[in-house]
Design an enzyme around this catalytic site. Structure first.
Site, PDB file in Angstrom:
ATOM      1  N   ASP A 124      -8.557  39.321  19.235  1.00 27.75           N
ATOM      2  CA  ASP A 124      -7.333  38.851  19.910  1.00 27.75           C
ATOM      3  C   ASP A 124      -6.775  39.939  20.810  1.00 27.75           C
ATOM      4  OD1 ASP A 124      -5.100  37.475  20.661  1.00 27.75           O
ATOM      5  OD2 ASP A 124      -4.057  37.699  18.754  1.00 27.75           O
ATOM      6  N   GLU A 149       0.802  38.617  26.724  1.00 22.87           N
ATOM      7  CA  GLU A 149       0.758  37.307  26.061  1.00 22.87           C
ATOM      8  C   GLU A 149       1.474  37.367  24.723  1.00 22.87           C
ATOM      9  OE1 GLU A 149      -0.631  34.081  23.447  1.00 22.87           O
ATOM     10  OE2 GLU A 149      -0.900  36.206  23.126  1.00 22.87           O
ATOM     11  N   GLU A 150       1.320  38.500  24.027  1.00 23.96           N
ATOM     12  CA  GLU A 150       1.741  38.547  22.627  1.00 23.96           C
ATOM     13  C   GLU A 150       3.250  38.471  22.415  1.00 23.96           C
ATOM     14  OE1 GLU A 150      -0.068  37.956  20.358  1.00 23.96           O
ATOM     15  OE2 GLU A 150      -2.080  38.764  20.598  1.00 23.96           O
ATOM     16  N   HIS A 171      -3.741  39.712  14.401  1.00 26.49           N
ATOM     17  CA  HIS A 171      -2.530  40.553  14.360  1.00 26.49           C
ATOM     18  C   HIS A 171      -2.481  41.494  13.153  1.00 26.49           C
ATOM     19  CE1 HIS A 171      -0.228  37.274  16.879  1.00 26.49           C
ATOM     20  NE2 HIS A 171      -1.337  37.691  17.454  1.00 26.49           N
TER      21      HIS A 171
HETATM   22 ZN   LIG Z   1      -4.182  36.159  21.617  1.00 29.23          ZN
END
Ligand SMILES: [Zn+2]
Length: 468
Positions: A303, A337-338, A435
């Site tokens: 991610d 994005e996060e 995450h």
């Molecule tokens: Zn992502």
């Protein structure tokens, strides 16, 4: 009669429309897609690029120095892939910092008067403020849902509210489980603060068997105090729940939390963009991308380093095979994005301001796992027209097209009316790593990552050739 003429006109019109499109030639396509696959599976650069990104730069949250280094990496990777034009698109992003090591301690009074202390594995949630250096020490109120919190709201004042909302094991599509459980991460602190809680803890949004906490974005409600919010690893969430349920005397247990997070003023970051100009319709753009930023506990491998290197690989392979796209193909490594989506908004704003036409925008942000499906923002009738493509992709793992829409970074383009989509890989392990400290290169399979890139490149080729 009139009706008949109208029907005839409609038939002729649709036939005329059809003949304007490139005739479907599955044999030729199948051969070219085989070439795409061979090039990626034999000479692919995605894994090597991901190795550099994760091992020499690592975590790269918006506002960090590492994010600036990742921008430089992205430009170089696009250059190596053969992008003709490479540029940066600036945008202002939130600048959240963890500020130090997060810690928590559970204290219980056992056998009458013996104190027992156990440390709990926590991570402050992104955008949360910290407790400050002196920490917060309080009793814990455990709830399993917002409904339970509302019912027992009178008990919350002065306490740490602990959301022990489980990650439902039954649905096979884990993103659906995530979408349900993540509201406790996003709104949990604000809801607890509404009833006077002084901190929030939560069971991490995962079903992982390890004890790593999983961070992610949370949002405050300005009407209530901004209380510190952290996630617990699952084993420690179970330990805390078991202690609370077992003791029956919560007054004899407490938790101390110390987190140092801060929100600094917004700072600058950039979308990193590389493109090949279209030979027939240069003003029509096919976008393919992932997000360059990543959470701070690990390397952002799944991610979304995976989505970035897959997108770059799409451009590289088409170039390596000498393919001349009809439309401009543009790789976008999105910023932020996060914890803000500012890069995605900026990209869509620029598209609008320049009056560019986006033929399609494809995102990869669900991990570099075995590809299963592509999802689109297409109505069922238009989706049905694409069905013949599935047979071309089946040898490489894709067996379904759905109309479930695209990901977060292409959503602002969808709002402007563009057709968007995303790669949907197998989702069973994604939330094990998401995450958390375990989102590292070692948890990415080179083979699975490459198969994702094969299907993305094949889809982009088909869209470029036939449109929708
Ligand atoms: Zn992502």
């Amino acid at each position: 009669m009139n009706r008949f003429l109208l029907a005839l006109a409609l038939v002729l019109f649709s036939v005329a429309g059809f003949t304007q499109r490139t005739a479907f030639s599955p044999k030729e396509d199948s051969l070219f897609i085989r070439k795409i696959a061979d090039e990626i599976l034999v000479n692919g650069k995605a894994y090597a690029q991901l190795t550099v990104l994760t091992k020499t730069i690592g975590a790269r949250l918006s506002g960090s120095l590492a994010y600036c280094r990742a921008e430089i990496w992205g430009q170089q990777a696009l250059r190596d892939a053969g992008a003709g034009k490479i540029y940066l698109q600036p945008c202002m992003v939130p600048h959240w910092v963890r500020g130090g090591v997060d810690s928590a301690t559970l204290t219980t009074l056992e056998n009458g008067n013996q104190l027992k202390m156990r440390s709990l594995n926590i991570l402050s949630l992104g955008n949360s403020l910290g407790t400050g250096p002196s920490g917060i020490h309080a009793q814990v109120m455990m709830v399993r849902s917002f409904e339970e919190l509302r019912k027992r709201s009178a008990e919350a004042k002065g306490k740490i509210v602990f959301y022990n909302y489980p990650f439902d094991a039954r649905p096979v599509e884990t993103f659906n489980v995530y979408r349900d459980a993540v509201r406790y991460r996003v709104q949990g602190a604000a809801e607890a603060a509404r009833y006077g809680a002084i901190a929030m803890l939560m069971r991490s949004v995962t079903n992982a068997s390890d004890n790593n906490p999983h961070t992610g974005m949370m949002i405050y409600n300005d009407s209530f105090p901004k209380i510190p919010a952290s996630a617990l690893g699952l084993r420690d969430a179970d330990l805390l729940a078991g202690t609370l349920e077992g003791s029956g005397r919560p007054a004899q247990m407490s938790v101390y939390i110390r987190t140092l997070a801060q929100m600094l003023p917004d700072t600058i970051a950039h979308n990193v963009i590389g493109e090949i100009r279209g030979s027939l319709y240069p003003d029509q753009v096919i976008t393919v991308g992932g997000h360059l930023d990543s959470w701070d506990p690990a390397e952002g491998a799944q991610d979304d380093g995976a989505g970035c290197v897959q997108s770059i690989e799409v451009l590289r392979v088409l170039n390596a095979l000498g393919y001349k796209p009809r439309h401009s193909i543009r790789v976008v490594l999105f910023a932020n994005e996060e914890n803000g989506l500012r890069g995605a908004k900026k990209y869509a704003d620029e598209i609008k301001a320049k009056n560019e036409k986006v033929l399609f925008a494809l995102e990869s942000d669900a991990g570099g796992f075995t590809p299963r499906c592509f999802s689109f923002t297409l109505r069922p009738d238009r989706l049905a027209r694409l069905r013949p493509w599935i047979r071309l992709l089946q040898p490489y793992g894709i067996y379904e097209f759905t109309g479930n829409g695209g990901g977060a970074d292409v959503a602002p383009l969808a709002d402007q009316g563009a057709t968007v989509g995303e790669l949907v890989p197998d989702s069973q392990r994604y939330f094990d790593y998401h995450h958390s400290r375990s989102d590292i290169l070692e948890n990415v399979s080179k083979r699975e990552l490459e198969l994702g890139a094969v299907n993305m490149a094949a889809l982009i080729y088909l869209v470029d050739k036939y449109g929708f």
